[in-house]
Design an enzyme around this catalytic site. Structure first.
Site, mmCIF file in Angstrom:
data_model
loop_
_atom_site.group_PDB
_atom_site.id
_atom_site.type_symbol
_atom_site.label_atom_id
_atom_site.label_comp_id
_atom_site.label_asym_id
_atom_site.label_seq_id
_atom_site.Cartn_x
_atom_site.Cartn_y
_atom_site.Cartn_z
ATOM 1 C CD GLU A 23 -37.059 -36.705 -33.794
ATOM 2 O OE1 GLU A 23 -37.944 -35.826 -34.116
ATOM 3 O OE2 GLU A 23 -35.877 -36.205 -33.072
ATOM 4 C CE1 TYR A 55 -31.251 -32.912 -44.554
ATOM 5 C CE2 TYR A 55 -30.742 -30.883 -43.553
ATOM 6 C CZ TYR A 55 -30.814 -31.825 -44.862
ATOM 7 O OH TYR A 55 -30.031 -31.254 -46.007
ATOM 8 N NE ARG A 113 -32.524 -21.368 -36.811
ATOM 9 C CZ ARG A 113 -31.901 -20.957 -35.551
ATOM 10 N NH1 ARG A 113 -32.333 -19.520 -35.111
ATOM 11 N NH2 ARG A 113 -31.049 -21.660 -34.823
ATOM 12 C CG HIS A 157 -35.792 -21.291 -30.254
ATOM 13 N ND1 HIS A 157 -34.552 -20.847 -30.262
ATOM 14 C CD2 HIS A 157 -35.821 -22.471 -31.133
ATOM 15 C CE1 HIS A 157 -33.710 -21.626 -31.312
ATOM 16 N NE2 HIS A 157 -34.352 -22.648 -31.760
ATOM 17 C CE LYS A 173 -42.107 -22.810 -36.295
ATOM 18 N NZ LYS A 173 -41.064 -23.700 -35.235
#
Length: 303
Positions: A23, A55, A113, A157, A173
């Site tokens: 990444e 992003y 999200r 999370h 998901k």
């Protein structure tokens, strides 16, 4: 010596049967862009399954992310994956972004999200947008037959109502069409294997790829860990004590910690690893080498 030999080195004779992905984040300056492309050139010969580009919070790097992903797809042999979030965008805008990626030859999306524009803020769906990553996955699949990765949180999370609700969301998901989940970074193998047990018990059969982040700056890592509910073992802090003014030694310690984590995961059967490179190649390359991966000379020449 063999792997069963008690005196064999920890990384002796590994089969090199791992698959890796990397990444990156979109660069802000020319210097950062040079560093990014240097990292890509270094890691390309390891033949990663894909490389992804992040992003920014609130969609703040939309154009830079697109440009970076499109350039990777255009100028390299790598499979490029673009991160895409729900934040601050309508369904129509996301459809436009997805179409642009498809036209650029990008076939893989990391659907998230996303974080609100302001740190510590609360996620608010766009009035005409998707309410979360599961809806985003479904919308993307209706648009094009993308390969889609989603996120998973071994240590839950930070905004989840409970561990079970977080697991339920992950299943939604994947049921919506995602191919795999990539975990948030973690620092103990138990965190990953306990989570894997829970996903299997929940009927999740998709790949749960561990996200590995070599620690280049311990203080920064502590801040990131606090934001994403990742536990930082106390022994890690002790290992980095006194190394602020010794970058080379700090790198060696960082690589050792991350490599030992990967070796423990490998011993437990893991063969896919996703590295958060922070646009630096050295640590990830060294860890991959220890895991038995070797640079493909033909890819290195092509790069």
């Amino acid at each position: 010596m063999t792997l069963n030999d008690p005196v064999a080195p920890l990384y002796a004779d590994l089969a090199g049967d791992c698959h890796v992905s990397f990444e990156f984040f979109p660069p802000k300056t020319e210097k950062m862009e040079a560093q990014l492309w240097s990292a890509i050139e270094t890691l390309t010969p390891l033949n990663p399954k894909f490389v992804s580009v992040t992003y920014g919070a609130g969609g703040s790097t939309r154009e830079r992310t697109h440009n970076t992903v499109a350039r990777i797809a255009r100028e390299t042999s790598l499979a490029a994956a673009a991160h895409l979030t729900c934040v601050g965008a309508s369904k129509a805008e996301i459809a436009e972004i997805a179409d642009a990626y498809w036209e650029a030859g990008v076939r893989h999306i990391v659907a998230l999200r996303g974080d609100p524009p302001e740190a510590g803020g609360t996620f608010e769906p766009h009035p005409d947008g998707y309410k979360g990553a599961a809806e985003l996955v479904e919308g993307l699949m209706q648009r094009h037959p993308f390969e889609i990765s989603v996120s998973a949180y071994p240590e839950v999370h930070p905004e989840a109502a409970s561990a079970q609700s977080d697991l339920d969301n992950l299943k939604r998901k994947l049921d919506a069409g995602a191919t795999r989940a990539i975990t948030q970074f973690f620092f103990t193998p138990d965190a990953y294997f306990r989570f894997l047990d829970k996903t299997l018990a929940a009927g999740i059969t998709a790949d749960i790829v561990p996200g590995i982040m070599p620690v280049s700056n311990f203080a920064a890592t502590q801040r990131m860990a606090a934001m994403c509910n990742t536990q930082v073992p106390s022994w890690m802090g002790r290992l980095f004590e006194g190394l602020d003014d010794h970058p080379a030694s700090r790198q060696l310690v960082s690589a050792t910690i991350a490599a030992e984590l990967c070796r423990s995961l490998y011993g437990g059967g893991v063969r896919d690893f996703h590295f958060y490179t922070l646009n630096r190649a050295e640590l990830s390359f060294a860890i991959c080498h220890l895991l038995g991966l070797r640079a493909n000379i033909s890819l290195e020449t092509a790069a």
